[in-house]
Scaffold this active site. Structure first.
Site, PDB file in Angstrom:
ATOM      1  N   ASN A 163       0.843  -1.206   0.000  1.00  0.00           N
ATOM      2  CA  ASN A 163       0.000   0.000   0.000  1.00  0.00           C
ATOM      3  C   ASN A 163       0.876   1.254   0.000  1.00  0.00           C
ATOM      4  OD1 ASN A 163      -2.801   0.358  -0.097  1.00  0.00           O
ATOM      5  ND2 ASN A 163      -2.848   1.097   1.998  1.00  0.00           N
ATOM      6  N   ILE A 182      -6.065   3.940  -7.106  1.00  0.00           N
ATOM      7  CA  ILE A 182      -5.963   2.770  -6.228  1.00  0.00           C
ATOM      8  C   ILE A 182      -6.194   3.354  -4.838  1.00  0.00           C
ATOM      9  CG2 ILE A 182      -4.522   0.930  -5.298  1.00  0.00           C
ATOM     10  CD1 ILE A 182      -2.932   1.006  -7.930  1.00  0.00           C
ATOM     11  N   PRO A 183      -7.384   3.176  -4.291  1.00  0.00           N
ATOM     12  CA  PRO A 183      -7.794   3.943  -3.098  1.00  0.00           C
ATOM     13  C   PRO A 183      -7.190   3.447  -1.780  1.00  0.00           C
ATOM     14  CG  PRO A 183      -9.534   2.447  -3.741  1.00  0.00           C
ATOM     15  CD  PRO A 183      -8.453   2.305  -4.770  1.00  0.00           C
ATOM     16  N   CYS A 184      -5.871   3.584  -1.666  1.00  0.00           N
ATOM     17  CA  CYS A 184      -5.197   3.139  -0.446  1.00  0.00           C
ATOM     18  C   CYS A 184      -5.648   3.954   0.768  1.00  0.00           C
ATOM     19  CB  CYS A 184      -3.687   3.173  -0.618  1.00  0.00           C
ATOM     20  SG  CYS A 184      -3.017   4.774  -1.063  1.00  0.00           S
ATOM     21  N   HIS A 185      -6.277   5.106   0.529  1.00  0.00           N
ATOM     22  CA  HIS A 185      -6.809   5.888   1.650  1.00  0.00           C
ATOM     23  C   HIS A 185      -7.949   5.135   2.351  1.00  0.00           C
ATOM     24  CE1 HIS A 185      -9.223   7.052  -1.859  1.00  0.00           C
ATOM     25  NE2 HIS A 185     -10.228   7.210  -1.008  1.00  0.00           N
TER      26      HIS A 185
END
Length: 150
Positions: free
Chosen positions: A108, A117-120
């Site tokens: 991540n 790529i919604p690593c949040h």
């Protein structure tokens, strides 16, 4: 690589493209020729729609650059729906390696396509927010925008 910088609600964002695919979205400068291509411009347009609450899914050509494990993690992270969160352990289980929570966190951390790529959307198992390239305030902003943080 071609790159272009835009000002957004969460600060400057650099968008990088290679071979008509987006390969990098970053808060810091990236190597390459400064050139606003149609694909970079469309990516920025879609990010603006996202920030305005008008877009929940992105429709841009992307190229994942990383190890097979990292790509597996990023593909699982991209399946986390807008407005939802998952833990590192959740992702580790989804990729068939339930003991790999720490490795998921490292993958991540190396995400080259912020927001797309919604690593949040990845949080700790106890619900705490953990690190984010743009800082925890930006992570909170994105999660609030999506309605998954109050």
């Amino acid at each position: 690589m071609k790159k272009y910088k835009y000002q957004t609600q969460i600060g400057n964002i650099w968008i990088g493209e290679e071979d008509e695919q987006i390969v990098k979205i970053s808060f810091s400068d990236i190597d390459g020729e400064v050139l606003e291509t149609p694909i970079i411009k469309n990516t920025y347009k879609q990010l603006c729609e996202y920030f305005a609450g008008e877009r929940k899914v992105f429709d841009i050509p992307i190229k994942l650059k990383g190890t097979q494990f990292q790509k597996k993690v990023w593909e699982a992270v991209m399946k986390i729906p807008y407005g939802k969160t998952a833990s590192y352990k959740d992702i580790a289980c989804k990729i068939g390696n339930p003991k790999a929570s720490r490795a998921v966190g490292m993958a991540n951390n190396r995400n080259n396509l912020l927001i797309i790529i919604p690593c949040h959307r990845i949080i700790s198992s106890n619900g705490d927010l953990t690190g984010y390239a743009g800082g925890l305030e930006v992570k909170k902003f994105l999660l609030k925008l999506e309605g998954s943080y109050s």
